[in-house]
Design an enzyme around this catalytic site. Structure first.
Site, mmCIF file in Angstrom:
data_model
loop_
_atom_site.group_PDB
_atom_site.id
_atom_site.type_symbol
_atom_site.label_atom_id
_atom_site.label_comp_id
_atom_site.label_asym_id
_atom_site.label_seq_id
_atom_site.Cartn_x
_atom_site.Cartn_y
_atom_site.Cartn_z
ATOM 1 N N ASN A 1 4.237 13.443 26.997
ATOM 2 C CA ASN A 1 3.088 12.559 26.809
ATOM 3 C C ASN A 1 2.498 12.857 25.445
ATOM 4 O O ASN A 1 1.726 13.801 25.264
ATOM 5 C CB ASN A 1 2.049 12.799 27.905
ATOM 6 C CG ASN A 1 2.588 12.383 29.258
ATOM 7 O OD1 ASN A 1 2.735 11.198 29.532
ATOM 8 N ND2 ASN A 1 2.936 13.367 30.081
ATOM 9 N N GLU A 2 2.906 12.048 24.496
ATOM 10 C CA GLU A 2 2.507 12.265 23.109
ATOM 11 C C GLU A 2 1.050 11.846 22.910
ATOM 12 O O GLU A 2 0.487 11.124 23.747
ATOM 13 C CB GLU A 2 3.419 11.443 22.190
ATOM 14 C CG GLU A 2 4.895 11.800 22.291
ATOM 15 C CD GLU A 2 5.244 13.131 21.616
ATOM 16 O OE1 GLU A 2 4.404 14.043 21.578
ATOM 17 O OE2 GLU A 2 6.378 13.264 21.124
ATOM 18 N N PRO A 3 0.412 12.303 21.818
ATOM 19 C CA PRO A 3 -0.969 11.897 21.547
ATOM 20 C C PRO A 3 -1.114 10.377 21.665
ATOM 21 O O PRO A 3 -0.259 9.631 21.198
ATOM 22 C CB PRO A 3 -1.183 12.365 20.109
ATOM 23 C CG PRO A 3 -0.281 13.544 19.978
ATOM 24 C CD PRO A 3 0.924 13.218 20.803
#
Ligand code: F6R
Length: 632
Positions: A153-155
């Protein structure tokens, strides 16, 4: 002081931390076994959990346990990727855990990196549903990305996100591309459990090791909750604990400014740390700090305990920093008071150990050039071949060059043609699941060797002073290395005994929990210690060890014991030296938030050190390289 919003535990070593976590997990498994129930584990991959899995496996074997009641859900998987690909998380999990314990295959769930794209949404929903059917995750293991990602879950990921396909961020691709042999085979997508999925776990254990994670850990624990830093949402979880080694905890306010939370021992190092910190906090040079500044910023204890005024403290720290700055890293031929290095002998015999073939020039190129120009007998020792860090495209280019050369000079005999064809065909037909052949690895090693040699010639040292140690622990052809052995120490000892240096430089990445740099440093330290034990009165008596920081980090200003300034011309000279490492420029095609090349990163880092010294009120240089002395 910022408040801490997530529970954390700090351990002296990674091993101590994972022993506690493994114990928690095994106890939970056994508890559930007694009740005839499943324990549902959420599992992560990456460097962080490797030691934990090793510990679980060794306890499983030693205590003859059974994990038949365990059900696992892995967080993520690259997309697209075949299970069999050595870089797949499926392969990782089997290699590190599943092949060694009796968790039934049907209880193992890892997102399928080859599931047809058109059905991926439903597949992901089913993954979430399956977790629910098992009653949810009992214990979720997490690592954390340098950008704050959990799972993949990337920024920017929504806190309501569920299992889905995502596009990897540049930083993540940059870091993880080290595992892939060519840019082409690095997947740009991944399947990941969502943030909402993770938050539903009953208990969350996040682990982080090494100083590279220190900043993001402090942000996740202390800053406000934001989607720009996915791990910050863990502040809302009722049962989440961060397990940290001391390096990963170093940016937490209570560690960084311990005087704010407890009574501390005001020794020389602590005073220096506090005074420098105060300067950065107030953006004031050291000699401008007033007693009032100390009193208003939690440092009254320092003033009271030492019975002194700001003036005295300021001077003491200012002089320490001033005396650390020198343009004569090998010492100066005249006696200087408080100089970081000895004047004599002059010139000195020096070995610069470089873990990979480019760390010397990237991390201490300015100092390297100075040492040579100041007449010292400088040797370089390249500890590992670095052969896995050359992309296939670069090998093809090099093979074509040799082939054209052969044609040009009539050397294109049958054997040369056949070798050319065999090697190029191997690369062109190489699948994602295939490791390099030993020939290709050798070619990659030669490429890196030639680049290091050309850097040394550029600096001006003779070829006989350039040593390629090719330490065996590294030669696996894979990311995972062998454990270092006495053979690695003996190779290192031999070089040290041959040269008998008065000064040694090493990449001082002691905080790097898994890396080649840490192994390389430990090998030099072990070699020096063994030599010292064998011949305490020999050359070793006069040998000093200086540590530079490899990669992209730098020492904290309060740690620096020698700072070597660089003029604008010297900065350019160093840049040209780094240019010799052409095969290392292949990372650039990834565009994203940080597309700086090695030389740019090195320059930014050296400029930043110089700016920090200037902010503290010392002379403003263009750039500075920094060193810490290590007493072995
Ligand atoms: C992998 C995962 C990632 C990693 C993170 C840190 O399953 O979930 O979030 O935990 O990228 O990676 P390492 O541990 O290699 O630093």
């Amino acid at each position: 002081m910022k408040s801490e919003k997530i529970n954390y535990k700090i351990y002296d070593s990674q091993l101590l931390a994972v022993k506690t976590i493994a114990n928690n997990i095994i106890n939970a498994i056994l508890e559930k076994q007694k009740l005839n129930q499943h324990l549902v584990l959420g599992l992560a991959t990456g460097n962080t959990p490797i030691l934990l899995y090793q510990e679980i496996v060794s306890r499983y074997k030693a205590e003859k346990l059974s994990f038949k009641n365990v059900v696992c859900f892995n967080l993520d998987e690259y997309y697209p990727i075949a299970k069999e690909a050595p870089q797949s998380y499926w392969a990782f999990m089997h290699h590190h855990l599943f092949n060694h314990v009796d968790i039934p295959a049907e209880n193992i769930n890892i997102p399928d990196g080859k599931h047809p794209k058109e059905h991926i949404k439903i597949y992901c929903q089913e993954y979430d549903q399956k977790i629910k059917q098992y009653g949810g995750i009992d214990i979720q293991i997490l690592g954390i990305g340098n950008n704050g990602h959990i799972g993949f879950n990337e920024p920017g990921s929504s806190f309501y996100s569920r299992t889905r396909m995502i596009h990897l961020e540049y930083d993540t691709m940059f870091i993880n591309s080290a595992d892939f042999s060519s840019l082409k085979s690095m997947p740009q997508f991944a399947l990941t459990a969502g943030i909402a999925t993770i938050l539903e776990a009953k208990k969350i254990i996040l682990m982080a090791w090494g100083s590279r994670k220190a900043k993001v850990i402090a942000q996740a624990v202390e800053d406000s909750i934001t989607e720009a830093l996915p791990a910050s949402i863990l502040q809302t979880h009722a049962n989440c604990t961060f397990y940290l080694d001391k390096f990963a905890s170093s940016e937490l306010s209570s560690i960084k400014r311990p005087w704010l939370t407890k009574s501390v021992q005001w020794d020389k190092a602590m005073i220096k740390k506090a005074v420098i910190d105060l300067c950065f906090l107030l953006k004031k040079p050291i000699l401008s700090l007033t007693t009032q500044d100390y009193l208003e910023n939690g440092l009254s204890e320092l003033i009271v305990e030492l019975g002194t005024e700001a003036y005295q403290l300021n001077l003491e720290v200012f002089y320490q920093l001033r005396d650390a700055i020198t343009g004569w890293p090998g010492g100066k031929d005249t006696t200087l008071p408080n100089h970081p290095e000895r004047s004599h002998p002059y010139p000195k015999k020096i070995i610069i150990f470089s873990p990979h073939p480019d760390d010397d020039i990237i991390s201490m190129g300015g100092t390297f050039i100075r040492l040579h120009q100041q007449g010292h007998d400088v040797h370089t020792a390249y500890q590992v071949s670095g052969n896995i860090a050359v992309h296939d495209d670069f090998v093809l280019r090099s093979l074509e060059l040799i082939n054209d050369y052969n044609k040009l000079f009539g050397n294109n005999n049958q054997q040369n043609e056949a070798t050319y064809k065999a090697q190029t065909n191997f690369i062109k037909s190489k699948s994602d699941t295939q490791f390099d052949s030993s020939e290709i690895l050798k070619i990659k090693g030669i490429i890196r060797k030639s680049e290091a040699l050309s850097t040394c010639r550029y600096v001006g040292i003779p070829d006989k002073n350039v040593h390629f140690l090719n330490l065996p622990f590294y030669e696996t052809g894979k990311i995972e290395k062998n454990a270092p052995t006495q053979a690695d120490i003996d190779i290192t000892k031999k070089l040290l005994n041959d040269v008998q240096p008065q000064q040694v430089y090493c990449a001082g990445d002691l905080a790097d929990p898994h890396g080649t740099h840490k192994v390389c440093l430990e090998l030099v330290i072990k070699a020096l210690k063994e030599i010292k034990q064998e011949e305490p009165e020999g050359w070793i008596k006069n040998c000093w060890l200086w540590l530079y920081k490899g990669a992209w980090q730098e020492w904290a200003i309060d740690e620096i014991e020698m700072a070597v300034p660089m003029s604008p011309e010297q900065v350019v000279q160093k840049r040209l030296g780094i240019y010799n490492h052409q095969s290392q420029k292949d990372i650039v095609p990834f565009m994203g938030s940080d597309s700086r090349e090695f030389w740019q990163r090195a320059e930014d880092r050296n400029k930043d050190t110089a700016e920090q010294f200037a902010l503290l009120g010392l002379t403003k240089y263009s750039a500075m390289e920094a060193f810490v002395k290590y007493n072995f």
